[in-house]
Design an enzyme around this catalytic site. Structure first.
Site, PDB file in Angstrom:
ATOM      1  N   ASN A  86       0.793  -1.229   0.000  1.00 51.19           N
ATOM      2  CA  ASN A  86       0.000   0.000   0.000  1.00 51.19           C
ATOM      3  C   ASN A  86       0.827   1.282   0.000  1.00 51.19           C
ATOM      4  O   ASN A  86       0.346   2.329  -0.444  1.00 51.19           O
ATOM      5  CB  ASN A  86      -1.005   0.000   1.165  1.00 51.19           C
ATOM      6  CG  ASN A  86      -0.353  -0.206   2.519  1.00 51.19           C
ATOM      7  OD1 ASN A  86       0.818  -0.565   2.610  1.00 51.19           O
ATOM      8  ND2 ASN A  86      -1.105   0.004   3.583  1.00 51.19           N
TER       9      ASN A  86
ATOM     10  N   GLU B 142       5.735  -3.755  11.733  1.00 50.53           N
ATOM     11  CA  GLU B 142       4.387  -3.211  11.869  1.00 50.53           C
ATOM     12  C   GLU B 142       3.480  -4.135  11.085  1.00 50.53           C
ATOM     13  O   GLU B 142       3.648  -4.301   9.874  1.00 50.53           O
ATOM     14  CB  GLU B 142       4.332  -1.779  11.346  1.00 50.53           C
ATOM     15  CG  GLU B 142       3.019  -1.085  11.661  1.00 50.53           C
ATOM     16  CD  GLU B 142       2.000  -1.251  10.556  1.00 50.53           C
ATOM     17  OE1 GLU B 142       1.060  -2.064  10.742  1.00 50.53           O
ATOM     18  OE2 GLU B 142       2.129  -0.591   9.514  1.00 50.53           O
TER      19      GLU B 142
ATOM     20  N   CYS C  54      -3.036   0.484   7.224  1.00 48.71           N
ATOM     21  CA  CYS C  54      -2.946  -0.119   8.564  1.00 48.71           C
ATOM     22  C   CYS C  54      -3.605   0.776   9.603  1.00 48.71           C
ATOM     23  O   CYS C  54      -4.128   0.296  10.606  1.00 48.71           O
ATOM     24  CB  CYS C  54      -1.483  -0.359   8.923  1.00 48.71           C
ATOM     25  SG  CYS C  54      -0.695  -1.632   7.923  1.00 48.71           S
TER      26      CYS C  54
END
Length: 537
Positions: free
Chosen positions: A210, A305, A339
């Site tokens: 992304n 992450e 996210c």
């Protein structure tokens, strides 16, 4: 490849036709011609010509663009057309070994490069990156269906991140510590301790689809300013944009072998990369693959992450217009494929009807369509992603959720959907859709909202909306997330802010300063004196 041809129906002037991999511009003259010519020359026939061979993009190693000995390629599917847009090299394990060997050697020399020189090269790379934002943004539009304006913003933001990192690195790494022994009980001043930050060695960077440019440079720049070498494994969707970005670092003049970019199937080189003995640090952004990596990586620093189920808690005294605007922006920008997107709204029952009405009205105004048209909602990255999202929607429908809009899907394009009256027994209440679907859970108390947030296995970010700062602080302290936003939707950035997750959302902390620190280790040198020595004593 970009082709520039004279127009077959010329009526005077300088008419011509430009064919891009997916676009056609014709009948342009004067300034229009100059603009498109500049864009074309910035593309794969100009400054980026050497990164492609035929219709397959090369990988980058030892300061050169190379073809893999495998003779194979990996197709990159355009999420909008669902057809092959690009191809990249399918690198072999042998080629990965060679890259690692070269990276180790290059790092030793780079560690001896003065900080100001490292920063100078990073500034140069940042300028080149921003100069060539158009062709890189074009790749983002075609590879990951990122809206055109957001694609350009990602590239510019990435250049700014690299420059900021160069400045911050000079300050952080230019300072050390001086300790004296007599500050600890029982010691005279007979020892001086000098500490400094030194590089780890070879850093493996794995960004997500992304933000394949921004979340690549957020790993590359800290690693390089700290004196490390860098091996990049870009995501398949987003690989070509990442290769263009790497070429900007190449053009800046970094030493050969210091930066490498290998492409290929994760099933063939994924574990081989993450478990390679030459790797001294892994910085990974993505999904639960990171958990598997962390179990296999061994005793090396990890920065990870891994997603979130970011909760938005709305109290009765909140400004509901502000809340609605943030829910729509936070939940549906880039089709929810972030996210830090709002993933579940936890609203007090007494104001739920009003808030849902305001959000529903704003959702109705979102534009839906191809990324080239700068639509708010564009196709999700793959058919498998669309199918997963649809599975969550169907589960919610079967279990009685209220659909505020009709569910609509065409290929990978899913229309924005707000689900009201969602209950904890529905999958959408807990799972991360990574798409334009947002559940609303009505709560009877703040404690109920906090409990739902903390019951999640994720803990990336959350937000709370209230006019009472005292309540906001108490709720923030109670939420088990890496960051809590007060009266704003979750967000990563600005890029120098700390960014971290708890529980299954990650390990370590990102942000420019934290990343530089994480990609170094402390080295101490102790001077032993024959007799105690006190300043002015």
């Amino acid at each position: 490849m970009v082709q520039i041809q004279p127009s077959p129906q010329r009526t005077g002037g300088d008419q011509f036709t430009i064919k891009w991999p997916s676009r056609k511009f014709s009948g342009l003259r004067g300034k229009g011609k100059s603009l498109i010519w500049s864009l074309a020359m910035a593309g794969s026939t100009g400054v980026f010509a050497e990164i492609i061979d035929g219709d397959v993009f090369k990988y980058y190693a030892d300061g050169e663009w190379k073809k893999s000995s495998s003779g194979k390629s990996v197709a990159i599917i355009n999420p909008t057309t669902r057809k092959t847009q690009y191809k990249v090299q399918a690198c072999t394990q042998e080629e990965v070994n060679k890259v690692m060997e070269i990276a180790k050697s290059a790092q030793k020399l780079w560690a001896k490069t003065p900080l100001w020189k490292r920063a100078e090269l990073l500034h140069k790379a940042a300028a080149i990156l921003k100069e060539h934002k158009a062709p890189i943004a074009e790749c983002l539009v075609k590879e990951i269906a990122k809206p055109a304006k957001d694609a350009v913003t990602e590239v510019v933001r990435s250049g700014d991140l690299v420059s900021y990192c160069a400045e911050e690195g000079v300050r952080i790494l230019g300072e050390g510590k001086f300790l004296v022994s007599d500050s600890f009980p029982g010691n005279e001043r007979t020892k001086y301790c000098l500490t400094s930050k030194i590089p780890l060695g070879v850093v493996l960077a794995i960004p997500p689809f992304n933000y394949p440019v921004n979340l690549a440079v957020s790993k590359i720049a800290p690693a390089l300013i700290a004196g490390n070498s860098l091996v990049l494994k870009p995501p398949t969707q987003g690989a070509v944009a990442a290769l263009h970005m790497v070429h900007c670092f190449h053009l800046a003049g970094f030493p050969k072998g210091l930066i490498s970019c290998v492409t290929g199937k994760g099933s063939e080189i994924g574990d081989f990369l993450t478990m390679h003995p030459a790797v001294n640090c892994i910085s990974f952004t993505g999904g639960d693959t990171g958990i598997a990596i962390s179990k296999k990586a061994g005793m090396i620093p990890l920065q990870m992450e891994l997603g979130g189920k970011d909760a938005c808690i709305v109290l009765e005294d909140a400004d509901l217009d502000l809340v609605a605007a943030n829910i729509v922006k936070g939940g549906f920008s880039y089709s929810g494929q972030r996210c830090t997107a709002v993933k579940v709204v936890l609203v007090m029952e007494s104001i739920a009807d009003t808030l849902v009405g305001k959000v529903k009205a704003k959702v109705a105004k979102l534009t839906v369509g191809p990324p080239e048209n700068d639509c708010d909602i564009t196709p999700v990255v793959s058919e498998s992603s669309a199918n997963f999202i649809e599975g969550l929607v169907m589960d919610a429908k079967q279990k009685g959720a209220t659909f505020c809009q009709e569910y609509k899907r065409e290929g990978n394009l899913i229309w924005p959907l707000l689900l009201d009256n969602v209950r904890p027994d529905m999958r959408i209440a807990w799972e991360e859709p990574f798409g334009p679907v947002l559940p609303v859970i009505r709560i009877s108390s703040v404690e109920e909202g906090i409990h739902h947030c903390n019951a999640s296995n994720f803990g990336l970010q959350g937000c709370v909306f209230t006019a009472d700062i005292n309540k906001a602080m108490l709720i923030s302290d109670a939420m088990e997330t890496g960051t809590v936003q007060i009266n704003s939707a979750p967000a990563r950035g600005p890029d120098h802010f700390p960014f971290q997750g708890l529980k299954d959302s990650g390990i370590g902390s990102q942000g420019i300063t934290n990343s530089i620190t994480m990609m170094t280790k402390i080295k101490s040198t102790v001077i032993n004196l024959p007799t105690p020595s006190y300043t002015m004593g």
